[in-house]
Structure formats: C-alpha cells, structure tokens
Design a protein around this motif. Sequence first.
Motif, PDB file in Angstrom:
ATOM      1  N   VAL A 209      43.875  53.390  42.482  1.00 46.24           N
ATOM      2  CA  VAL A 209      43.891  52.207  41.615  1.00 46.24           C
ATOM      3  C   VAL A 209      44.380  50.982  42.377  1.00 46.24           C
ATOM      4  CG1 VAL A 209      45.088  51.164  39.645  1.00 46.24           C
ATOM      5  CG2 VAL A 209      44.051  53.421  39.421  1.00 46.24           C
ATOM      6  N   LEU A 210      45.497  51.126  43.099  1.00 44.64           N
ATOM      7  CA  LEU A 210      46.069  49.980  43.787  1.00 44.64           C
ATOM      8  C   LEU A 210      45.255  49.582  45.018  1.00 44.64           C
ATOM      9  CD1 LEU A 210      49.843  50.886  43.445  1.00 44.64           C
ATOM     10  CD2 LEU A 210      48.622  49.020  42.314  1.00 44.64           C
ATOM     11  N   ARG A 211      44.387  50.453  45.484  1.00 41.26           N
ATOM     12  CA  ARG A 211      43.514  50.096  46.612  1.00 41.26           C
ATOM     13  C   ARG A 211      42.264  49.357  46.140  1.00 41.26           C
ATOM     14  NH1 ARG A 211      41.060  48.067  49.805  1.00 41.26           N
ATOM     15  NH2 ARG A 211      40.174  48.803  51.767  1.00 41.26           N
ATOM     16  N   THR A 212      41.695  49.752  45.015  1.00 38.39           N
ATOM     17  CA  THR A 212      40.372  49.234  44.659  1.00 38.39           C
ATOM     18  C   THR A 212      40.360  48.268  43.477  1.00 38.39           C
ATOM     19  OG1 THR A 212      39.959  51.176  43.264  1.00 38.39           O
ATOM     20  CG2 THR A 212      39.233  51.300  45.562  1.00 38.39           C
ATOM     21  N   PHE A 213      41.257  48.442  42.512  1.00 37.91           N
ATOM     22  CA  PHE A 213      41.171  47.647  41.294  1.00 37.91           C
ATOM     23  C   PHE A 213      41.448  46.152  41.491  1.00 37.91           C
ATOM     24  CE2 PHE A 213      41.519  50.716  37.465  1.00 37.91           C
ATOM     25  CZ  PHE A 213      40.654  51.595  38.072  1.00 37.91           C
ATOM     26  N   PRO A 214      42.546  45.755  42.171  1.00 37.07           N
ATOM     27  CA  PRO A 214      42.918  44.328  42.152  1.00 37.07           C
ATOM     28  C   PRO A 214      41.827  43.394  42.650  1.00 37.07           C
ATOM     29  CG  PRO A 214      44.748  45.662  42.939  1.00 37.07           C
ATOM     30  CD  PRO A 214      43.562  46.582  42.860  1.00 37.07           C
ATOM     31  N   SER A 215      41.255  43.647  43.807  1.00 36.73           N
ATOM     32  CA  SER A 215      40.233  42.738  44.351  1.00 36.73           C
ATOM     33  C   SER A 215      38.989  42.705  43.464  1.00 36.73           C
ATOM     34  CB  SER A 215      39.856  43.167  45.770  1.00 36.73           C
ATOM     35  OG  SER A 215      40.941  43.008  46.655  1.00 36.73           O
ATOM     36  N   TYR A 216      38.594  43.873  42.970  1.00 35.58           N
ATOM     37  CA  TYR A 216      37.418  43.931  42.096  1.00 35.58           C
ATOM     38  C   TYR A 216      37.628  43.091  40.852  1.00 35.58           C
ATOM     39  CZ  TYR A 216      34.109  45.836  38.688  1.00 35.58           C
ATOM     40  OH  TYR A 216      33.150  45.983  37.712  1.00 35.58           O
ATOM     41  N   TYR A 217      38.778  43.249  40.206  1.00 31.67           N
ATOM     42  CA  TYR A 217      39.022  42.515  38.965  1.00 31.67           C
ATOM     43  C   TYR A 217      39.167  41.018  39.212  1.00 31.67           C
ATOM     44  CZ  TYR A 217      39.517  46.768  36.218  1.00 31.67           C
ATOM     45  OH  TYR A 217      39.260  47.955  35.568  1.00 31.67           O
ATOM     46  N   VAL A 218      39.732  40.631  40.345  1.00 27.09           N
ATOM     47  CA  VAL A 218      39.837  39.206  40.661  1.00 27.09           C
ATOM     48  C   VAL A 218      38.450  38.596  40.822  1.00 27.09           C
ATOM     49  CG1 VAL A 218      40.527  37.562  42.449  1.00 27.09           C
ATOM     50  CG2 VAL A 218      42.155  39.279  41.644  1.00 27.09           C
ATOM     51  N   VAL A 219      37.584  39.239  41.606  1.00 26.08           N
ATOM     52  CA  VAL A 219      36.236  38.700  41.832  1.00 26.08           C
ATOM     53  C   VAL A 219      35.441  38.677  40.534  1.00 26.08           C
ATOM     54  CG1 VAL A 219      34.035  39.084  43.015  1.00 26.08           C
ATOM     55  CG2 VAL A 219      36.193  39.361  44.258  1.00 26.08           C
ATOM     56  N   LEU A 220      35.485  39.763  39.770  1.00 27.00           N
ATOM     57  CA  LEU A 220      34.746  39.814  38.507  1.00 27.00           C
ATOM     58  C   LEU A 220      35.226  38.734  37.543  1.00 27.00           C
ATOM     59  CD1 LEU A 220      32.782  41.116  36.502  1.00 27.00           C
ATOM     60  CD2 LEU A 220      34.559  42.816  35.976  1.00 27.00           C
ATOM     61  N   THR A 221      36.527  38.546  37.438  1.00 28.88           N
ATOM     62  CA  THR A 221      37.068  37.551  36.516  1.00 28.88           C
ATOM     63  C   THR A 221      36.700  36.137  36.943  1.00 28.88           C
ATOM     64  OG1 THR A 221      38.912  39.019  35.972  1.00 28.88           O
ATOM     65  CG2 THR A 221      39.183  36.687  35.450  1.00 28.88           C
ATOM     66  N   ILE A 222      36.778  35.851  38.235  1.00 30.11           N
ATOM     67  CA  ILE A 222      36.388  34.523  38.717  1.00 30.11           C
ATOM     68  C   ILE A 222      34.928  34.243  38.413  1.00 30.11           C
ATOM     69  CG2 ILE A 222      35.992  33.158  40.812  1.00 30.11           C
ATOM     70  CD1 ILE A 222      38.558  34.374  41.945  1.00 30.11           C
TER      71      ILE A 222
ATOM     72  N   LEU B 261      40.830  36.395  53.461  1.00 29.35           N
ATOM     73  CA  LEU B 261      41.739  35.735  52.521  1.00 29.35           C
ATOM     74  C   LEU B 261      42.110  36.678  51.372  1.00 29.35           C
ATOM     75  CD1 LEU B 261      40.080  32.190  52.366  1.00 29.35           C
ATOM     76  CD2 LEU B 261      42.171  32.859  53.597  1.00 29.35           C
ATOM     77  N   MET B 262      41.129  37.420  50.874  1.00 28.66           N
ATOM     78  CA  MET B 262      41.411  38.391  49.821  1.00 28.66           C
ATOM     79  C   MET B 262      42.351  39.488  50.325  1.00 28.66           C
ATOM     80  SD  MET B 262      37.629  38.774  48.113  1.00 28.66           S
ATOM     81  CE  MET B 262      38.127  40.228  47.203  1.00 28.66           C
ATOM     82  N   HIS B 263      42.153  39.889  51.566  1.00 23.53           N
ATOM     83  CA  HIS B 263      43.021  40.926  52.131  1.00 23.53           C
ATOM     84  C   HIS B 263      44.469  40.456  52.175  1.00 23.53           C
ATOM     85  CE1 HIS B 263      44.148  44.332  54.667  1.00 23.53           C
ATOM     86  NE2 HIS B 263      44.787  43.481  55.445  1.00 23.53           N
ATOM     87  N   VAL B 264      44.668  39.218  52.633  1.00 26.64           N
ATOM     88  CA  VAL B 264      46.025  38.691  52.768  1.00 26.64           C
ATOM     89  C   VAL B 264      46.669  38.427  51.405  1.00 26.64           C
ATOM     90  CG1 VAL B 264      47.354  36.696  53.565  1.00 26.64           C
ATOM     91  CG2 VAL B 264      45.618  37.716  55.054  1.00 26.64           C
ATOM     92  N   LEU B 265      45.907  37.854  50.488  1.00 29.41           N
ATOM     93  CA  LEU B 265      46.477  37.389  49.221  1.00 29.41           C
ATOM     94  C   LEU B 265      46.454  38.435  48.112  1.00 29.41           C
ATOM     95  CD1 LEU B 265      44.901  33.809  49.187  1.00 29.41           C
ATOM     96  CD2 LEU B 265      47.221  34.462  49.898  1.00 29.41           C
ATOM     97  N   ILE B 266      45.528  39.396  48.175  1.00 33.14           N
ATOM     98  CA  ILE B 266      45.388  40.367  47.079  1.00 33.14           C
ATOM     99  C   ILE B 266      45.636  41.785  47.561  1.00 33.14           C
ATOM    100  CG2 ILE B 266      43.830  41.267  45.303  1.00 33.14           C
ATOM    101  CD1 ILE B 266      42.269  38.604  45.528  1.00 33.14           C
ATOM    102  N   GLU B 267      44.927  42.202  48.611  1.00 33.20           N
ATOM    103  CA  GLU B 267      44.992  43.601  49.026  1.00 33.20           C
ATOM    104  C   GLU B 267      46.360  43.979  49.592  1.00 33.20           C
ATOM    105  OE1 GLU B 267      41.783  44.546  51.646  1.00 33.20           O
ATOM    106  OE2 GLU B 267      40.236  44.142  50.154  1.00 33.20           O
TER     107      GLU B 267
END
Length: 402
Positions: A111-124, A384-390
Amino acid sequence: MSAPAQALGAPAKPSGLRAFFALDLLDNRYPALHGLRVLAIVSVVQYHVTWIFWGEQGIPLDRDFVDRSLSIFFGMDLFFLLSGFLIGSILLRSLQKNGTQDLRRFYLRRVLRTFPSYYVVLTILALALPLTATQRAHLPYEYTYLTNFVSLHRPDIIMFWGWSLSLEEQFYLTVPILFFVLHRLRSERARFGLLGALFFAALVVRLVIYFRYRPWNDFILYGALYFRTHTRFDTLVAGILLAFMHQRHGEALGRFLARPLHRALLAIPALTCLWLLLNPAMFGEEHVQLVHVFAWGTVTSLMYLCALPLLLHGDGFLHRGLSAPFFRRAATLGYGVYLVHIPIIDHVVLPAAKALHAKGVSLLLVWPASLAATMLISFVIGYLMHVLIEKPSLRLRERFAG
C-alpha cells in the motif's frame, strides 16, 4: 557512522539537502532486472506514442512502422511477470525465514509503495480535466483499483492506463491465499503442478471466450481479453513459477545453465516466441486473432520464463550491461514515469508534434523526438514525485512495516 562501519569503509549516508534530493534506490538483489524494467518502460511508452499519434489522432505514420511498433506490446507483460517474481520471492523468503507470510507487513508495504503516487496523479487529473458524466460515474472504480473492469474508452475513464495497476493490485490481494495453499502442499511436484494448471487456466478462459462469442472485431476482442484479470493472470502466475524455480532450485539451475548447450535449450524457444510475437500473421491473416489469444499472456510468459533464467544465471556482457548503475536509478523512477507519461503525451508532446508536422518536419524526425521528449519529461516529473511523494511514503513503510 559506527566504528565497524568506518573500518569496513561503508559509504556514509547523505544528509541535509543532499539526502532530501537523493534517490531511495530499488533493492539490488537482482541488478540485471533493473535494465529489463527500463527497456519495458521504453517499450510501453513507444507503444502509446504510436497509438495516440496514429490510432487516436490520425497522424499519418508509415503503416509498416506502425505495425512493427504496435507489435512490441509485451513490455507490459514483462512488468507483470517481474511483479509475480518479486512478490513471490518476498513471500517465499518470509515463509522460509519466519514460517509465515506476515500479511500485515506484506499489505502495508504494498500500500505504502503504490497507493500514494497513484492517488495523487488520479486526483490531480480528476480536478484539472473536464470530465464527462461517464468518467465521473467511473471514478469510484478508479479509486478502488477496478479500472480494468469498466470501459477503457477515453470518454469513459480518466486514467485508462491504470488498468495494469488495477490488475496488479488485485493480484497482491489474492496471492497470499495462493501461497497459503502452496505451503500446505506436501511436495514440490504438487506445487509446480498447481502453478502450471493455474498458468494454463488463463489461456483456457481466453479460448472459451474467443470461441463462444466469435466472430470478433479486433478492437472488441482486445477489450474483452487483454485487460481483464480473469484473462490475464497467467503472466503473474508465471512470475511466481519463476520465483519458485529460482528460490528452491536456483543452484541446480545455475549449474545446468553453465553449459552452452543447455543455455541454447532455453534461448531457442525464447527467440521462437519473440518471432511469433513480432509476426502474428505468420500463419495467415485469418488466424491473427487466434494467435493473439495465445500471445496475450501464454506466449509472452513462455518467452520470459525461458529468457529470464539465462539473465539471472548469466555473467556475460548483456547481464553486465543491464546491471549498470544507471538502470537502477532509472528503474527507481519507473513507476512515476508510467503514471504520468500519457498526460505528458496528450498535453505537451502531441501539440508540439502536430505543430512540427504542420511546418513540414518529417515524421521520421517527429516520432523519435516525441518519444525522447516524453521519456525526458516523464523522468523529470517522476523524479519530483519520488522526492515529494514516494520517499516520505517509503519512510512510513520502514517505520510501520520495516
């Protein structure tokens, strides 16, 4: 740094700003697989560049080039097989070390590996783009990783490329059950028999659907068979098969593959499968659809099942090249690249390509420039996603499921 670490010359971890901007690199247990991941990313992106340009926008690319480009679809199947292999290896190590799968740790880490970036991109994308009524209605499916069970037509879904992520998440949900059953079986023969039966079950499902509902339009067949979990799980099962072979019989397999003749016994069928995938009309145009039924999972998996042991147990120039440090860094950003590459094509690269084509620039230059631009911009955003989200998510993962 502790005195023993200093004595061993262990590199100091970066601190301050340097630590903030550094990559949290992928596990390096199988370094050659990083290079394969990067090649798979490039193959997927080039496929989408070609399809969006030619299939959706009608940009007049050379038809022979289009056919060849779209025949290289099997990078996605490599992702699936590697997911099965890596997750299977993790669960096997957990069972061997602790006698349990430790499901809490397993699911928290996924969950902590895959969910955050996916949900950020989908929501944006959901907030930034004008949505159709169908897209709004299907949004709950996208947030619950059920994208591959709704229409993937552009007006019906926001992240149509999320189908593969949905399939993998559904796999993560069910694979511990499979390992529970495998662990209960008494013999290796029974375990391999069950995995082999599951692998070919997906082909049986595809064949039943194909013969029951034919004749097919090519695109309707593609939609019915290519994206659904019940028709595409064979690639993931193949990855688990490879994990079992490597974890349980890796030393014996390595000794077997030390002889050139034995390596050829795997290389020849792998190359045969590749030839079939690149030439689906080799049995005649009237049989192309049936070839696809076999190709979409079975042939691709057999190709990788033959090729990957050669890589995992090799030390030649190909193994060394794919193990280069650059590929590990690039593969670390691969998930972010996949999440953003379609919006980059749609909103940045495609308008620029149309403008260049309108000015008379040859498509022989426009297409490779578009691919290069898509890769470059996607990697920048992926970083940028890696640094700020992942990275913050990975720190949480180490804290709660380390």
